[in-house]
Scaffold this active site. Sequence first.
Site, short mmCIF file in Angstrom:
data_model
loop_
_atom_site.label_atom_id
_atom_site.label_comp_id
_atom_site.label_asym_id
_atom_site.label_seq_id
_atom_site.Cartn_x
_atom_site.Cartn_y
_atom_site.Cartn_z
N HIS A 37 20.17 74.29 40.80
CA HIS A 37 21.21 75.30 41.00
C HIS A 37 22.56 74.95 40.38
O HIS A 37 23.50 75.73 40.52
CB HIS A 37 21.37 75.59 42.49
CG HIS A 37 21.81 74.41 43.30
ND1 HIS A 37 22.11 74.53 44.63
CD2 HIS A 37 22.00 73.11 43.00
CE1 HIS A 37 22.47 73.36 45.11
NE2 HIS A 37 22.40 72.48 44.13
N HIS A 38 22.69 73.82 39.72
CA HIS A 38 23.95 73.48 39.07
C HIS A 38 24.01 73.97 37.62
O HIS A 38 25.08 73.94 37.02
CB HIS A 38 24.23 71.98 39.11
CG HIS A 38 24.43 71.45 40.49
ND1 HIS A 38 25.37 71.96 41.37
CD2 HIS A 38 23.79 70.47 41.17
CE1 HIS A 38 25.31 71.30 42.51
NE2 HIS A 38 24.35 70.39 42.42
N ALA A 39 22.90 74.41 37.07
CA ALA A 39 22.91 74.93 35.70
C ALA A 39 23.42 76.36 35.70
O ALA A 39 22.92 77.21 36.43
CB ALA A 39 21.50 74.87 35.10
N ASN A 80 26.64 76.27 42.38
CA ASN A 80 27.66 76.77 41.46
C ASN A 80 27.08 77.42 40.21
O ASN A 80 27.59 78.43 39.74
CB ASN A 80 28.63 75.64 41.08
CG ASN A 80 27.96 74.48 40.37
OD1 ASN A 80 26.89 74.02 40.78
ND2 ASN A 80 28.57 74.00 39.31
#
Length: 128
Positions: A37-39, A80
């Site tokens: 989920h940080h990409a 993010n």
Amino acid sequence: MTKSLVDRERYILDGTVQAAGYALKYGIAFTIAGGTHHAGYDFGEGFCLMNDQATAAGYLLQQKLANRILIIDLDVHQGNGTAHIFEGHQQVFTFSMHGEKNYPFIKQRSHLDIGLAENITDKEYLEI
């Protein structure tokens, strides 16, 4: 960036897309490898080169297997990248409940963010 890291990301993407299809067919699915989920739309971060949740949501929408999608992210870190990808999109609602003072230190804006205080108890967490 190594070939093994890229291969890892590709397997995770495929597994999450397959799990989404399985959930549509059987009502529930689970994958233990997902959560990149940080990409974001145009950036990778940490070990997250590609966003598996966004890829699966995009696949379901493109194939007309879903009209609206809710992504619930309960990781200690804010999702993010997922928030960045779906900012302004009406078909995908992003919800992230995460440690307020945890990584990433500059947060993106999900449709709904709940930043949690440090040392929150299980009871407080479940009440929220």
